[in-house]
Design a protein around this motif. Structure first.
Motif, PDB file in Angstrom:
ATOM      1  N   ARG A   7       9.209   3.487   4.727  1.00 30.22           N
ATOM      2  CA  ARG A   7       8.927   2.396   5.670  1.00 30.22           C
ATOM      3  C   ARG A   7       7.426   2.168   5.758  1.00 30.22           C
ATOM      4  O   ARG A   7       6.642   3.106   5.874  1.00 30.22           O
ATOM      5  CB  ARG A   7       9.477   2.717   7.059  1.00 30.22           C
ATOM      6  N   GLY A   8       7.022   0.906   5.695  1.00 30.13           N
ATOM      7  CA  GLY A   8       5.611   0.570   5.724  1.00 30.13           C
ATOM      8  C   GLY A   8       4.960   0.562   4.356  1.00 30.13           C
ATOM      9  O   GLY A   8       3.797   0.190   4.229  1.00 30.13           O
ATOM     10  N   LYS A   9       5.708   0.955   3.314  1.00 32.51           N
ATOM     11  CA  LYS A   9       5.189   0.953   1.949  1.00 32.51           C
ATOM     12  C   LYS A   9       5.705  -0.276   1.201  1.00 32.51           C
ATOM     13  O   LYS A   9       6.788  -0.801   1.492  1.00 32.51           O
ATOM     14  CB  LYS A   9       5.609   2.208   1.186  1.00 32.51           C
ATOM     15  N   THR A  10       4.925  -0.690   0.217  1.00 32.38           N
ATOM     16  CA  THR A  10       5.309  -1.808  -0.635  1.00 32.38           C
ATOM     17  C   THR A  10       5.338  -1.340  -2.077  1.00 32.38           C
ATOM     18  O   THR A  10       4.412  -0.672  -2.534  1.00 32.38           O
ATOM     19  CB  THR A  10       4.323  -2.980  -0.494  1.00 32.38           C
ATOM     20  N   ALA A  11       6.416  -1.683  -2.774  1.00 36.21           N
ATOM     21  CA  ALA A  11       6.566  -1.288  -4.175  1.00 36.21           C
ATOM     22  C   ALA A  11       6.689  -2.523  -5.053  1.00 36.21           C
ATOM     23  O   ALA A  11       7.406  -3.470  -4.705  1.00 36.21           O
ATOM     24  CB  ALA A  11       7.800  -0.408  -4.345  1.00 36.21           C
ATOM     25  N   LEU A  12       5.995  -2.512  -6.177  1.00 36.02           N
ATOM     26  CA  LEU A  12       6.162  -3.529  -7.210  1.00 36.02           C
ATOM     27  C   LEU A  12       6.826  -2.870  -8.401  1.00 36.02           C
ATOM     28  O   LEU A  12       6.306  -1.886  -8.935  1.00 36.02           O
ATOM     29  CB  LEU A  12       4.810  -4.116  -7.621  1.00 36.02           C
ATOM     30  N   ALA A  25      14.541  -0.514  -7.767  1.00 35.35           N
ATOM     31  CA  ALA A  25      14.204  -1.353  -6.606  1.00 35.35           C
ATOM     32  C   ALA A  25      15.160  -1.087  -5.449  1.00 35.35           C
ATOM     33  O   ALA A  25      14.737  -0.958  -4.288  1.00 35.35           O
ATOM     34  CB  ALA A  25      14.231  -2.822  -7.004  1.00 35.35           C
ATOM     35  N   LYS A  26      16.437  -0.992  -5.737  1.00 37.07           N
ATOM     36  CA  LYS A  26      17.428  -0.753  -4.682  1.00 37.07           C
ATOM     37  C   LYS A  26      17.279   0.644  -4.084  1.00 37.07           C
ATOM     38  O   LYS A  26      17.447   0.833  -2.877  1.00 37.07           O
ATOM     39  CB  LYS A  26      18.831  -0.963  -5.243  1.00 37.07           C
ATOM     40  N   THR A  27      16.932   1.623  -4.916  1.00 36.68           N
ATOM     41  CA  THR A  27      16.739   2.985  -4.418  1.00 36.68           C
ATOM     42  C   THR A  27      15.562   3.043  -3.447  1.00 36.68           C
ATOM     43  O   THR A  27      15.650   3.667  -2.373  1.00 36.68           O
ATOM     44  CB  THR A  27      16.512   3.954  -5.594  1.00 36.68           C
ATOM     45  N   LEU A  28      14.446   2.411  -3.809  1.00 38.97           N
ATOM     46  CA  LEU A  28      13.271   2.406  -2.937  1.00 38.97           C
ATOM     47  C   LEU A  28      13.527   1.547  -1.695  1.00 38.97           C
ATOM     48  O   LEU A  28      13.070   1.878  -0.605  1.00 38.97           O
ATOM     49  CB  LEU A  28      12.050   1.908  -3.698  1.00 38.97           C
ATOM     50  N   ALA A  29      14.259   0.461  -1.876  1.00 35.44           N
ATOM     51  CA  ALA A  29      14.601  -0.398  -0.737  1.00 35.44           C
ATOM     52  C   ALA A  29      15.423   0.361   0.300  1.00 35.44           C
ATOM     53  O   ALA A  29      15.234   0.190   1.508  1.00 35.44           O
ATOM     54  CB  ALA A  29      15.385  -1.617  -1.225  1.00 35.44           C
ATOM     55  N   GLY A  32      13.452   1.963   2.850  1.00 39.28           N
ATOM     56  CA  GLY A  32      12.653   1.129   3.747  1.00 39.28           C
ATOM     57  C   GLY A  32      11.473   0.430   3.133  1.00 39.28           C
ATOM     58  O   GLY A  32      10.708  -0.226   3.851  1.00 39.28           O
ATOM     59  N   ALA A  33      11.290   0.518   1.813  1.00 41.46           N
ATOM     60  CA  ALA A  33      10.133  -0.124   1.182  1.00 41.46           C
ATOM     61  C   ALA A  33      10.330  -1.630   1.054  1.00 41.46           C
ATOM     62  O   ALA A  33      11.444  -2.106   0.815  1.00 41.46           O
ATOM     63  CB  ALA A  33       9.879   0.473  -0.201  1.00 41.46           C
ATOM     64  N   ARG A  34       9.237  -2.373   1.221  1.00 38.83           N
ATOM     65  CA  ARG A  34       9.221  -3.768   0.806  1.00 38.83           C
ATOM     66  C   ARG A  34       9.153  -3.783  -0.718  1.00 38.83           C
ATOM     67  O   ARG A  34       8.487  -2.935  -1.316  1.00 38.83           O
ATOM     68  CB  ARG A  34       8.004  -4.514   1.352  1.00 38.83           C
ATOM     69  N   ILE A  35       9.795  -4.756  -1.345  1.00 41.76           N
ATOM     70  CA  ILE A  35       9.912  -4.737  -2.790  1.00 41.76           C
ATOM     71  C   ILE A  35       9.374  -6.021  -3.411  1.00 41.76           C
ATOM     72  O   ILE A  35       9.805  -7.129  -3.069  1.00 41.76           O
ATOM     73  CB  ILE A  35      11.375  -4.547  -3.245  1.00 41.76           C
ATOM     74  N   GLY A  36       8.421  -5.848  -4.331  1.00 41.73           N
ATOM     75  CA  GLY A  36       8.013  -6.922  -5.215  1.00 41.73           C
ATOM     76  C   GLY A  36       8.919  -6.891  -6.432  1.00 41.73           C
ATOM     77  O   GLY A  36       8.910  -5.937  -7.205  1.00 41.73           O
ATOM     78  N   VAL A  37       9.729  -7.935  -6.555  1.00 40.11           N
ATOM     79  CA  VAL A  37      10.710  -8.036  -7.632  1.00 40.11           C
ATOM     80  C   VAL A  37      10.077  -8.824  -8.773  1.00 40.11           C
ATOM     81  O   VAL A  37       9.394  -9.821  -8.532  1.00 40.11           O
ATOM     82  CB  VAL A  37      11.988  -8.740  -7.140  1.00 40.11           C
ATOM     83  N   HIS A  38      10.301  -8.411  -9.988  1.00 38.86           N
ATOM     84  CA  HIS A  38       9.657  -9.089 -11.117  1.00 38.86           C
ATOM     85  C   HIS A  38      10.614  -9.162 -12.297  1.00 38.86           C
ATOM     86  O   HIS A  38      11.439  -8.272 -12.519  1.00 38.86           O
ATOM     87  CB  HIS A  38       8.392  -8.333 -11.552  1.00 38.86           C
ATOM     88  N   GLY A  39      10.460 -10.209 -13.068  1.00 39.71           N
ATOM     89  CA  GLY A  39      11.211 -10.305 -14.314  1.00 39.71           C
ATOM     90  C   GLY A  39      11.211 -11.719 -14.842  1.00 39.71           C
ATOM     91  O   GLY A  39      10.771 -12.657 -14.171  1.00 39.71           O
ATOM     92  N   LEU A  40      11.701 -11.865 -16.048  1.00 40.16           N
ATOM     93  CA  LEU A  40      11.897 -13.190 -16.626  1.00 40.16           C
ATOM     94  C   LEU A  40      13.313 -13.625 -16.257  1.00 40.16           C
ATOM     95  O   LEU A  40      14.288 -13.116 -16.809  1.00 40.16           O
ATOM     96  CB  LEU A  40      11.701 -13.143 -18.141  1.00 40.16           C
ATOM     97  N   TRP A  84      -0.213 -10.030  -0.305  1.00 41.86           N
ATOM     98  CA  TRP A  84       1.027  -9.629   0.379  1.00 41.86           C
ATOM     99  C   TRP A  84       0.896  -8.241   0.990  1.00 41.86           C
ATOM    100  O   TRP A  84       1.815  -7.743   1.615  1.00 41.86           O
ATOM    101  CB  TRP A  84       2.177  -9.672  -0.629  1.00 41.86           C
ATOM    102  N   GLY A  85      -0.257  -7.614   0.803  1.00 41.71           N
ATOM    103  CA  GLY A  85      -0.489  -6.285   1.365  1.00 41.71           C
ATOM    104  C   GLY A  85      -0.780  -5.224   0.330  1.00 41.71           C
ATOM    105  O   GLY A  85      -1.200  -4.116   0.663  1.00 41.71           O
ATOM    106  N   GLY A  86      -0.541  -5.534  -0.948  1.00 47.09           N
ATOM    107  CA  GLY A  86      -0.850  -4.588  -2.019  1.00 47.09           C
ATOM    108  C   GLY A  86       0.287  -3.634  -2.313  1.00 47.09           C
ATOM    109  O   GLY A  86       1.146  -3.374  -1.466  1.00 47.09           O
ATOM    110  N   ALA A  87       0.276  -3.119  -3.527  1.00 45.20           N
ATOM    111  CA  ALA A  87       1.325  -2.199  -3.965  1.00 45.20           C
ATOM    112  C   ALA A  87       0.920  -0.757  -3.683  1.00 45.20           C
ATOM    113  O   ALA A  87      -0.067  -0.266  -4.211  1.00 45.20           O
ATOM    114  CB  ALA A  87       1.597  -2.376  -5.456  1.00 45.20           C
ATOM    115  N   ASP A  88       1.694  -0.091  -2.828  1.00 46.39           N
ATOM    116  CA  ASP A  88       1.532   1.350  -2.638  1.00 46.39           C
ATOM    117  C   ASP A  88       2.189   2.112  -3.778  1.00 46.39           C
ATOM    118  O   ASP A  88       1.779   3.226  -4.113  1.00 46.39           O
ATOM    119  CB  ASP A  88       2.172   1.793  -1.318  1.00 46.39           C
TER     120      ASP A  88
END
Length: 269
Positions: A7-12, A25-29, A32-40, A84-88
């Motif tokens: 909680r309070g962390k952001t992951a890309l 992404a789902k495991t970190l979510a 409680g992590a905020r998630i930066g989702v990426h892909g084509l 957005w707060g940066g990637a922890d």
């Protein structure tokens, strides 16, 4: 492991609209992590991935569509992440593979695989790590491969990119090893090196082996595993996610510069 420890962390997580990346992404979510989702992905695919990650527990999730072959696009993504707060936590998972002999593979294939698998990770790391150092906590986990530790025929650009990723990660681990403290969690850089894992990237090899042997998918997978992976079991993407979650824990402050095989004994041989 503490519930809600992110909680309070952001992951890309790059390459997180499917497969291993989505599972990570789902495991970190879920913690409680905020998630930066990426892909084509098209808009529908991106929206579906974001919704799935939010349903897993992310308080926020946002999609980024940077082409990992393009350093300028990566810079733009990292600037947006900082706004957005940066990637922890940064997980470089995006990767591509094409098999073929050195004589048959084109220079365009070489350049593309190295750009996505190796250079793309460099461009995210060089932006994310200084910000992590300022906070005294940060985690970079690069998804390498057993092919970052051992070679196989017909995979020269892929093997080169993954060996390079392991080496670059060790350099970064050394450069940031003294940052932060036990209390803040420090800044660590590690690699996960999966063996045969149930993802789309191995499907062409399964199809090719099936055609070679004249057998179906199940028999082709069994033959591939018997050749390399002593456990005779594939890994699930969720298992890779759990390893990364453990590395993200502040208690792992002194685990840096490792390349963790999840390969059923492949690299123990």
């Amino acid at each position: 492991m503490n519930e809600g420890m992110l909680r309070g962390k952001t992951a890309l997580i790059t390459g997180s609209v499917q497969g291993i990346g989505l599972a990570i992404a789902k495991t970190l979510a879920a913690q409680g992590a905020r998630i930066g989702v990426h892909g084509l992905a098209n808009a529908e695919q991106a929206d579906a991935a974001v919704a799935e990650i939010k349903a897993a527990g992310a308080p926020e999730a946002r999609f980024f569509d940077a082409d990992m072959r393009d350093p300028d696009a990566i810079d733009q993504m990292m600037s947006e992440m900082e706004s957005w707060g940066g990637a922890d936590i940064l997980v470089n998972n995006a990767g591509i593979q094409k098999t073929g002999s050195m004589a048959d593979l084109s220079r365009e294939t070489w350049d593309m695989i190295l750009a996505v698998n190796l250079s793309g990770a460099f461009h995210t790391m060089r932006r994310a790590l200084p910000k992590m150092a300022e906070r005294g906590y940060g985690r970079v986990v690069n998804i390498a491969s057993v092919h970052g530790l051992v070679a196989s025929k017909d995979k020269s650009p892929y093997v080169a990119s993954k060996f390079g990723l392991v080496g670059m990660s060790r350099v970064a681990a050394l450069e940031y090893a003294s940052v932060g403290s036990r209390e803040t969690g420090g800044v660590t850089v590690n690699c996960i090196c999966p063996g045969w894992t149930e993802t789309a990237i191995i499907e062409p090899q399964i199809v090719a082996r099936g055609e070679q042997l004249g057998v179906g998918c199940t028999e082709a997978i069994a033959d591939l595993l018997s050749e390399k992976q002593p456990s005779l079991r594939t890994s699930k993407p969720e298992e890779i996610g759990q390893a990364i979650l453990w590395l993200a824990n502040p208690i792992a402050h002194n685990i840096t510069g490792i390349s963790l095989p999840i390969d059923g004994g492949w690299t123990a041989q």
